[in-house]
Design a protein around this motif. Structure first.
Motif, PDB file in Angstrom:
ATOM      1  N   THR A 184       0.830  -1.202   0.000  1.00  0.00           N
ATOM      2  CA  THR A 184       0.000   0.000   0.000  1.00  0.00           C
ATOM      3  C   THR A 184       0.865   1.253   0.000  1.00  0.00           C
ATOM      4  O   THR A 184       0.585   2.224  -0.705  1.00  0.00           O
ATOM      5  N   VAL A 185       1.934   1.226   0.789  1.00  0.00           N
ATOM      6  CA  VAL A 185       2.840   2.369   0.834  1.00  0.00           C
ATOM      7  C   VAL A 185       3.487   2.587  -0.537  1.00  0.00           C
ATOM      8  O   VAL A 185       3.584   3.713  -1.026  1.00  0.00           O
ATOM      9  N   LYS A 186       3.915   1.491  -1.179  1.00  0.00           N
ATOM     10  CA  LYS A 186       4.504   1.610  -2.513  1.00  0.00           C
ATOM     11  C   LYS A 186       3.517   2.230  -3.489  1.00  0.00           C
ATOM     12  O   LYS A 186       3.890   3.037  -4.350  1.00  0.00           O
ATOM     13  N   THR A 187       2.250   1.872  -3.363  1.00  0.00           N
ATOM     14  CA  THR A 187       1.216   2.437  -4.219  1.00  0.00           C
ATOM     15  C   THR A 187       1.095   3.936  -3.974  1.00  0.00           C
ATOM     16  O   THR A 187       1.002   4.738  -4.925  1.00  0.00           O
ATOM     17  N   HIS A 188       1.100   4.341  -2.707  1.00  0.00           N
ATOM     18  CA  HIS A 188       1.023   5.772  -2.375  1.00  0.00           C
ATOM     19  C   HIS A 188       2.223   6.530  -2.946  1.00  0.00           C
ATOM     20  O   HIS A 188       2.067   7.621  -3.506  1.00  0.00           O
ATOM     21  N   VAL A 189       3.406   5.945  -2.803  1.00  0.00           N
ATOM     22  CA  VAL A 189       4.616   6.598  -3.317  1.00  0.00           C
ATOM     23  C   VAL A 189       4.506   6.776  -4.835  1.00  0.00           C
ATOM     24  O   VAL A 189       4.812   7.840  -5.372  1.00  0.00           O
ATOM     25  N   GLY A 190       4.034   5.729  -5.519  1.00  0.00           N
ATOM     26  CA  GLY A 190       3.872   5.818  -6.972  1.00  0.00           C
ATOM     27  C   GLY A 190       2.895   6.906  -7.363  1.00  0.00           C
ATOM     28  O   GLY A 190       3.124   7.660  -8.329  1.00  0.00           O
ATOM     29  N   ARG A 191       1.802   7.014  -6.619  1.00  0.00           N
ATOM     30  CA  ARG A 191       0.807   8.049  -6.921  1.00  0.00           C
ATOM     31  C   ARG A 191       1.348   9.446  -6.656  1.00  0.00           C
ATOM     32  O   ARG A 191       1.059  10.394  -7.389  1.00  0.00           O
ATOM     33  N   ILE A 192       2.138   9.568  -5.588  1.00  0.00           N
ATOM     34  CA  ILE A 192       2.755  10.865  -5.275  1.00  0.00           C
ATOM     35  C   ILE A 192       3.650  11.310  -6.422  1.00  0.00           C
ATOM     36  O   ILE A 192       3.585  12.456  -6.885  1.00  0.00           O
ATOM     37  N   LEU A 193       4.486  10.402  -6.910  1.00  0.00           N
ATOM     38  CA  LEU A 193       5.396  10.739  -8.003  1.00  0.00           C
ATOM     39  C   LEU A 193       4.621  11.113  -9.253  1.00  0.00           C
ATOM     40  O   LEU A 193       4.973  12.071  -9.970  1.00  0.00           O
ATOM     41  N   THR A 194       3.562  10.364  -9.540  1.00  0.00           N
ATOM     42  CA  THR A 194       2.757  10.641 -10.736  1.00  0.00           C
ATOM     43  C   THR A 194       2.053  11.987 -10.624  1.00  0.00           C
ATOM     44  O   THR A 194       2.092  12.812 -11.545  1.00  0.00           O
ATOM     45  N   LYS A 195       1.405  12.238  -9.499  1.00  0.00           N
ATOM     46  CA  LYS A 195       0.654  13.476  -9.317  1.00  0.00           C
ATOM     47  C   LYS A 195       1.557  14.712  -9.342  1.00  0.00           C
ATOM     48  O   LYS A 195       1.174  15.762  -9.861  1.00  0.00           O
ATOM     49  N   LEU A 196       2.745  14.583  -8.753  1.00  0.00           N
ATOM     50  CA  LEU A 196       3.661  15.721  -8.685  1.00  0.00           C
ATOM     51  C   LEU A 196       4.562  15.816  -9.909  1.00  0.00           C
ATOM     52  O   LEU A 196       5.385  16.717  -9.995  1.00  0.00           O
ATOM     53  N   ARG A 197       4.405  14.847 -10.820  1.00  0.00           N
ATOM     54  CA  ARG A 197       5.206  14.794 -12.055  1.00  0.00           C
ATOM     55  C   ARG A 197       6.705  14.787 -11.719  1.00  0.00           C
ATOM     56  O   ARG A 197       7.494  15.565 -12.246  1.00  0.00           O
TER      57      ARG A 197
END
Length: 218
Positions: A184-197
């Motif tokens: 779940t944490v890895k998923t959050h990290v991936g989303r953070i990177l995607t959202k912040l470009r």
């Protein structure tokens, strides 16, 4: 599949040493060498290697400027900076320029290989403690943090995860702190990177400090 590496350093002895370390591995091969930043940029554009080992300090075009050009023109190529000290004055600028991390010139061969393979996996090869020292030295106190509109797209949980990343916690440690699964944490990290470009974890930590979402000691 063998990963292709370009070695760039203005010292021939250093280039020879790095080539020997890389070429000693069955899954890595050096496909080119450069003695200055301009040559490194040209070689990266021509060969499109998987990784460029790039010296920070060179005559002419320095490693920071070369890293910025390589990551902009050949985004699939990962740049690993080679520095003299673990707090090189240019290291932070190199991370901002898009470098995936850095290794110290006198590091053991095993450490250099770990870093090369790490950036090949997409990891940011700068230890959390070193990342924080770099940020505290070169970001904090230099200018007040400026709000960044991109932060508004993060959920409250993503802000929590980003804050813990900025404090130097690994995914496992974040999972334990927030009572979440590591996946779940890895998923959050991936989303953070995607959202912040952002390109990688180091970029996320830099963003957290520069935008004021994280502060030393908090």
């Amino acid at each position: 599949m063998t990963a292709r590496v370009v070695v760039c350093d203005d010292q021939e002895l250093m280039r020879v040493g790095l080539r020997m370390v890389v070429d000693s591995q069955p899954d890595l091969t050096v496909v080119g060498e450069a003695a200055d930043g301009l040559a490194a940029v040209e070689l990266a554009g021509e060969l499109r290697p998987d990784v460029v080992l790039l010296d920070v300090r060179m005559p002419g075009l320095d490693g920071v400027a070369a890293a910025a050009r390589i990551t902009a023109t050949v985004p699939e190529t990962r740049v690993l900076m080679v520095t003299t000290f673990d707090l090189d004055e240019y290291a932070y600028a190199a991370l901002r320029a898009g470098a995936a991390g850095f290794v110290v010139k006198d590091a053991p061969a095993e450490e250099i290989l770990v870093a090369v393979r790490g950036v090949l996996r997409g990891d940011a090869m700068v230890s959390p403690s070193v990342t924080r020292r770099l940020l505290e030295r070169y970001v904090v106190g230099s200018a007040p943090p400026e709000p960044d509109d991109r932060a508004a797209v993060l959920t409250e949980r993503e802000r929590e995860v980003l804050g813990l990343m900025a404090r130097g916690l690994s995914n496992t440690e974040i999972a334990g702190r927030l009572f979440l699964g590591e996946t779940t944490v890895k998923t959050h990290v991936g989303r953070i990177l995607t959202k912040l470009r952002l390109r990688d974890r180091v970029g996320a930590v830099v963003f957290a400090y520069e935008s004021g979402l994280a502060r030393p000691g908090h």
